[in-house]
Scaffold this active site. Structure first.
Site, mmCIF file in Angstrom:
data_model
loop_
_atom_site.group_PDB
_atom_site.id
_atom_site.type_symbol
_atom_site.label_atom_id
_atom_site.label_comp_id
_atom_site.label_asym_id
_atom_site.label_seq_id
_atom_site.Cartn_x
_atom_site.Cartn_y
_atom_site.Cartn_z
ATOM 1 N N TYR A 138 0.868 -1.176 0.000
ATOM 2 C CA TYR A 138 0.000 0.000 0.000
ATOM 3 C C TYR A 138 0.907 1.229 0.000
ATOM 4 O O TYR A 138 2.032 1.169 -0.501
ATOM 5 C CB TYR A 138 -0.926 -0.081 1.224
ATOM 6 N N ARG A 191 -6.883 10.411 -10.576
ATOM 7 C CA ARG A 191 -6.193 11.124 -9.494
ATOM 8 C C ARG A 191 -5.615 10.094 -8.529
ATOM 9 O O ARG A 191 -6.155 9.850 -7.466
ATOM 10 C CB ARG A 191 -7.180 12.055 -8.768
ATOM 11 N N LYS A 209 -5.804 -2.252 -2.598
ATOM 12 C CA LYS A 209 -6.874 -2.052 -1.619
ATOM 13 C C LYS A 209 -7.538 -3.375 -1.263
ATOM 14 O O LYS A 209 -7.801 -3.669 -0.083
ATOM 15 C CB LYS A 209 -7.923 -1.084 -2.169
ATOM 16 N N GLU A 281 -12.569 4.845 -5.964
ATOM 17 C CA GLU A 281 -11.203 5.133 -5.525
ATOM 18 C C GLU A 281 -10.479 5.970 -6.570
ATOM 19 O O GLU A 281 -10.446 5.619 -7.756
ATOM 20 C CB GLU A 281 -10.444 3.812 -5.310
ATOM 21 N N ASP A 282 -9.917 7.090 -6.127
ATOM 22 C CA ASP A 282 -9.023 7.910 -6.946
ATOM 23 C C ASP A 282 -9.658 8.419 -8.244
ATOM 24 O O ASP A 282 -9.008 8.466 -9.300
ATOM 25 C CB ASP A 282 -7.726 7.148 -7.239
ATOM 26 N N ASP A 304 -13.706 6.182 -0.873
ATOM 27 C CA ASP A 304 -12.706 6.097 0.187
ATOM 28 C C ASP A 304 -11.895 7.379 0.319
ATOM 29 O O ASP A 304 -11.507 7.760 1.421
ATOM 30 C CB ASP A 304 -11.776 4.913 -0.069
ATOM 31 N N ASP A 305 -11.649 8.069 -0.796
ATOM 32 C CA ASP A 305 -10.872 9.304 -0.732
ATOM 33 C C ASP A 305 -11.609 10.378 0.050
ATOM 34 O O ASP A 305 -10.981 11.221 0.694
ATOM 35 C CB ASP A 305 -10.573 9.813 -2.143
ATOM 36 N N ASN A 446 -0.278 11.826 0.409
ATOM 37 C CA ASN A 446 0.465 10.639 -0.010
ATOM 38 C C ASN A 446 0.973 10.818 -1.434
ATOM 39 O O ASN A 446 0.376 11.556 -2.219
ATOM 40 C CB ASN A 446 -0.457 9.415 0.030
ATOM 41 N N ASN A 490 -3.680 6.183 8.145
ATOM 42 C CA ASN A 490 -3.841 5.364 6.956
ATOM 43 C C ASN A 490 -5.296 4.918 6.839
ATOM 44 O O ASN A 490 -5.874 4.403 7.795
ATOM 45 C CB ASN A 490 -2.915 4.140 7.071
#
Length: 599
Positions: A138, A191, A209, A281-282, A304-305, A446, A490
């Site tokens: 990760y 992203r 993930k 995600e992203d 999740d972001d 991150n 995290n």
């Protein structure tokens, strides 16, 4: 003679196996919820797999751990070295190989190869060595792996669905061999962490993930599906990359893109049901918020972001109150960044403050945000702000310099989530220490290269008084004889436990209150000893237990509030959730150990 007899025995046993219904041999939970049945014996579920094909199947392969009898019965004799090793002995071999690798990227490649070869051993090593392995599978190494995905790519994992597949997404989902998927992590790669648009190279994130869904949350790997939605990339370097594995064209946007996402969501529900968890995600900021609002009340989904980051950051804030001695409503929060992460954290903190008895307007008045154009104020030039930023506009003068803003507002907590490395410079940190006895400093961007400051800088420039957390791990730091173990905020502290609770309890829609309860449950598990060391989160080596406790706490909450669909309601909710969790120990494939069906 003995070998011939063993071979004849093997033929007799194997000849019986195809006649056995793989559905008839199941491991049901003691509570009788058939929706989460797991195969009782992988050998029987893959009854026509034999010989070298077993060694090529990571779900079945045990390598040198196959016993002599298993080797004879399954046509493996001679296909593996004659020594028989336990899983513990195999783990030593893995850790030895892992330590000999020259770089973290090499370690990442080695672990992914192990996952492709021997699934049980991979998850055993990962779950038993979380603190050592997490930075590899990760953040921060997964970011480097995504940037180098064309080089590290060996064997496809998950599904790659292109915009050119529009109109056929359901058929592509049907190509996936597992029919009972319960959790999907999906990205379009726009992203990736703080690294920007990586297109199809972003597949490393869903894969990583979901490996944590299993290692940290105990969700069976067969129930997990990583998906990359390839709509192109605006990263010109990838267009010129001869190793790029995606569509080397600019991103498709507008109605065609939205129709593509709509079709994807509809296809998932058709294939796996509306209870299948879909984690976004992203995605780019402009899509992340609107998709969350668009789909959250129809599908079982979260981002999740936005929400995972919010929950883990809020948990750190809740834990910090025990150090600063302040009430949540006594704080003034300043965010560097007004994207998905910052808005998500701000909204969750505001929700938490309303539970302390103040109005949502008063709660938002205690939260200030800075975007690329400066402080979010009503008087700033450049036109009105859009979306969720509007909720945090203030009647205040327009400022753009972080040092000046800190000195004007005198915040109690400074939270960075803007991927601006070094933004929390010496002047900023010294000012925070001047205004606060225990300044709260969260550098959450991150990977490590994007962090707003290091742990060493935060502690040194505040004379060891900072209450510090970061998005990526930093090594322990010693100042004036005291060693600080800074907490890594995290998301893996949150999303595996939330997913486990949602999947096992049959939650159909995931509200913000679920993430607030998860954050509170995480903060409760931070001990006084942890706080004394500088930690705002439990040590990573306790994260499986943390996930179980979060899932159990959510089970109590969703059943109490009528949000669960799995019935009957279990009396012992922790035992109920444990009964679903993946067992990393090897199956025994010797016939006398099997639970044969009654008919």
């Amino acid at each position: 003679m003995a070998l011939n007899l063993a071979s004849q025995t093997a033929r007799n046993v194997i000849s019986k196996i195809p006649q056995i219904s793989s559905v008839s041999i199941r491991q049901k939970s003691e509570h009788g919820h058939g929706g989460h049945e797991e195969p009782k014996r992988d050998l029987i579920n893959h009854s026509r797999v034999r010989g070298i094909d077993i060694l090529r199947n990571p779900k079945l392969n045990k390598g040198t751990a196959f016993t002599l009898k298993e080797r004879q019965l399954m046509g493996l004799h001679g296909l593996v070295p004659p020594c028989v090793r336990t899983m513990e002995e195999q783990t030593i071999r893995v850790l030895t190989n892992f330590s000999k690798r020259s770089s973290d990227l090499d370690r990442f490649i080695y672990l992914m190869a192990l996952q492709d070869r021997n699934e049980k051993l991979f998850y055993k090593v990962l779950s038993d060595n979380v603190e050592q392995m997490m930075p590899i599978v990760y953040t921060p190494t997964v970011g480097l792996a995504c940037q180098q995905y064309g080089v590290v790519f060996r064997r496809p994992r998950g599904l790659f669905i292109s915009i050119k597949d529009k109109g056929h997404i359901y058929e592509i989902l049907c190509n996936w061999p597992e029919r009972n998927v319960k959790a999907i992590v999906v990205t379009d790669g726009e992203r990736i962490l703080g690294l920007g648009d990586l297109g199809a190279y972003g597949m490393g994130i869903p894969v990583g993930k979901l490996s944590l869904y299993t290692a940290l949350g105990g969700i069976h790997p067969s129930k997990c599906l990583p998906i990359l939605l390839d709509v192109g990339t605006n990263n010109k370097k990838l267009h010129e990359d001869p190793l790029y594995i995606g569509r080397a064209q600019n991103r498709v946007t507008g109605p065609e893109y939205d129709e593509f996402i709509d079709e994807f969501m509809t296809a998932v529900a058709k294939r796996y049901g509306y209870s299948c968890l879909i984690q976004f995600e992203d995605f780019g900021n402009h899509n992340a918020f609107r998709f969350l609002e668009k789909y959250r009340n129809k599908y079982c989904t979260f981002n999740d972001d936005i929400q995972g980051t919010a929950a883990v950051a809020a948990a750190g804030v809740f834990a910090s109150l025990r150090i600063t001695g302040k009430k949540l409503t006594d704080n003034k929060f300043l965010f560097l960044g007004a994207g998905e992460a910052s808005i998500g954290i701000a909204n969750l903190l505001a929700l938490a403050m309303t539970e302390c008895g103040i109005s949502i307007e008063e709660a938002r008045s205690k939260i200030w945000l800075i975007d690329s154009k400066g402080l979010l104020v009503k008087t700033r030039p450049g036109g009105a702000v859009s979306g969720h930023k509007k909720d945090f506009l203030k009647d205040f003068k327009h400022l753009t310099n972080l040092e000046e803003i800190v000195n004007e507002l005198k915040p109690t907590a400074l939270i960075g989530a803007a991927a601006m490395p070094g933004a929390f410079n010496e002047n900023v940190l010294r000012s925070m220490a001047k205004f606060n006895k225990r300044p709260v400093i969260f550098a959450l961007s991150n990977p490590t290269s994007m962090s707003e400051c290091t742990a060493a800088e935060a502690y040194t420039l505040t004379e060891g008084r900072a209450v510090f957390a970061s998005g990526s791990p930093f090594p322990p730091f010693t100042l004036n004889g005291k060693t600080f173990h800074s907490g890594q905020g995290n998301n893996s502290y949150i999303f595996p436990g939330v997913a486990l609770g949602v999947v096992t309890c049959g939650v159909r829609h995931i509200s913000e209150s679920i993430f607030l309860r998860a954050a509170q449950k995480l903060a409760e598990q931070v001990t006084d000893d942890n706080l004394a060391e500088g930690r705002l989160y439990p040590p990573l080596n306790q994260i499986q237990d943390v996930s179980l406790k979060i899932a159990t706490g959510l089970a109590e909450y969703v059943y109490k509030n009528g949000m669960a669909s799995a019935y009957p309601e279990p009396t012992d909710k922790e035992a109920y959730i444990r009964s679903f969790m993946y067992d990393t120990d090897y199956e025994c494939f010797e016939p006398e150990t099997w639970d044969w069906p009654d008919n």
